[in-house]
Design a protein around this motif. Sequence first.
Motif, short mmCIF file in Angstrom:
data_model
loop_
_atom_site.label_atom_id
_atom_site.label_comp_id
_atom_site.label_asym_id
_atom_site.label_seq_id
_atom_site.Cartn_x
_atom_site.Cartn_y
_atom_site.Cartn_z
N CYS A 19 0.80 -1.23 0.00
CA CYS A 19 0.00 0.00 0.00
C CYS A 19 0.83 1.28 0.00
O CYS A 19 0.29 2.36 0.23
N MET A 20 2.13 1.18 -0.25
CA MET A 20 2.97 2.37 -0.26
C MET A 20 2.70 3.25 -1.48
O MET A 20 2.88 4.47 -1.44
N ARG A 21 2.26 2.64 -2.59
CA ARG A 21 2.16 3.37 -3.85
C ARG A 21 0.73 3.66 -4.27
O ARG A 21 0.42 3.72 -5.47
N PHE A 22 -0.19 3.86 -3.30
CA PHE A 22 -1.52 4.34 -3.67
C PHE A 22 -1.37 5.62 -4.48
O PHE A 22 -0.53 6.47 -4.18
N THR A 23 -2.19 5.79 -5.50
CA THR A 23 -2.10 6.96 -6.37
C THR A 23 -2.44 8.24 -5.61
O THR A 23 -3.44 8.32 -4.91
N GLN A 24 -1.58 9.24 -5.76
CA GLN A 24 -1.79 10.54 -5.14
C GLN A 24 -2.43 11.51 -6.13
O GLN A 24 -2.11 11.49 -7.32
N LYS A 33 -10.09 5.68 -6.36
CA LYS A 33 -9.25 4.78 -7.15
C LYS A 33 -8.64 3.69 -6.26
O LYS A 33 -8.64 2.51 -6.61
N ALA A 34 -8.13 4.10 -5.10
CA ALA A 34 -7.50 3.13 -4.18
C ALA A 34 -8.51 2.09 -3.72
O ALA A 34 -8.20 0.89 -3.65
N THR A 40 -10.82 -4.88 -5.74
CA THR A 40 -10.56 -5.81 -6.84
C THR A 40 -9.62 -6.92 -6.35
O THR A 40 -9.82 -8.10 -6.64
N ALA A 41 -8.59 -6.52 -5.61
CA ALA A 41 -7.65 -7.49 -5.05
C ALA A 41 -8.35 -8.40 -4.04
O ALA A 41 -8.15 -9.63 -4.05
N ALA A 61 -5.83 5.46 4.76
CA ALA A 61 -6.59 5.08 3.56
C ALA A 61 -7.01 3.62 3.64
O ALA A 61 -8.17 3.27 3.36
N LEU A 62 -6.08 2.75 4.02
CA LEU A 62 -6.40 1.33 4.13
C LEU A 62 -7.47 1.10 5.18
O LEU A 62 -8.43 0.35 4.95
N GLY A 63 -7.32 1.74 6.33
CA GLY A 63 -8.30 1.59 7.39
C GLY A 63 -9.69 2.02 6.96
O GLY A 63 -10.69 1.34 7.25
N GLU A 64 -9.76 3.13 6.24
CA GLU A 64 -11.06 3.63 5.76
C GLU A 64 -11.70 2.67 4.77
O GLU A 64 -12.91 2.40 4.84
#
Length: 392
Positions: A19-24, A33-34, A40-41, A61-64
């Motif tokens: 999750c380091m490269r989520f689109t900014q 998008k994230a 999907t994953a 972001a992941l938590g949300e």
Amino acid sequence: MNYRKDRYGNDISILGYGCMRFTQSGGKIDMEKAEKEVMTAFRAGVNYYDTAYVYPGSEAALGEILEKNQIRERVKIATKLPHYLIKNGQSIEKYFAEQLRRLKTDYVDYYLMHMLTDVQTWERLKTLGILEWLEEKKQSGAIRQVGFSYHGNTDMFCQLIDAYDWDFCQIQYNYMDENSQAGRRGLHYANKKGLPVIIMEPLRGGKLVNRLPEEAMQIFERYSVKHTPAQWALRWLWNQPEVTCVLSGMNSTEMVEDNSNTASSVEVGEMNEAEEQMLMEVVKAINAKMKVGCTGCGYCMPCPKNVDIPGTFAAYNRYYTESKMTAWREHIMCTAMRKTSSAASNCIECGKCEQHCPQHIEIRKELKNAKRKLEGSVYKIVCRIVKWMKAY
């Protein structure tokens, strides 16, 4: 999706979501998008999601996403303690509590000491009470398993493996780094100790896909078995039974779907000697052109003089692996066009960056080399024009 077991028999998807490269977008993570990519994953069977305290916006972001879609209990979260920021024992709890708030959870499945560099660093953490703290968290269930992520040489990695009763570990490993970093020897040593091994940088920050020299691409194209460069790199890893999970910083649904399809079709030991030899020819082709072995991890940043070190090295390598024009254009966009210049010529040779480089690159020396190739008279003229435009 294929799965392999952790130390306690739990299933881990062989493809993990990095999750380091989520689109900014506009300085913030593009949440729509994230979410689409993460879900999907998830639907493809990915159950391992890796983040860290210092990845900007990533934990929150992941938590949300997990809370919104009510799937927290169906996935495994891996995050990391920023031990390099810790000054005393109390701050360990402070950072962990903040991470739980960001992740909207009351427990972490896999908790890592982030970029643990050597045994001395681990000994320092022990003096701050890390052993007692980890034991308390494991007893309460707030942390299920403890590990560490590592960049460095094989010998120190093996020493760290022996320094504590770890539950798992995470290393940089790919067909370019087979005999560097922890390497194959480190992978086998951890496996012999019964530790699951999580793989990061399987594509070297995308360089084994998007920035291959033409000679390497031709080797893939000529080979009778047809896979994409990404598929070859992932298959090489999953061919090895010692590899538990491979993290991929997926930032498109197409990438998620392609990697998931590969992870659903591979088998241990399926790669034959001819295919291994073909990949070694690719390695030779890459090494023949690449000047700096930078993976773009960003651990050298921030630079006190604002030098974009990974960006400079990416352009410098492109100078040799692609074209001079491509390299100059990229370097101008990534340095001169910014509000504050991030050129290699800003370097004052303080050496701070080299203390944190996992690849042990002689950054100061290589920045000088990059400067000579990328920041000549044309670059200086462009800088003057950009400066004049900013003034108006």
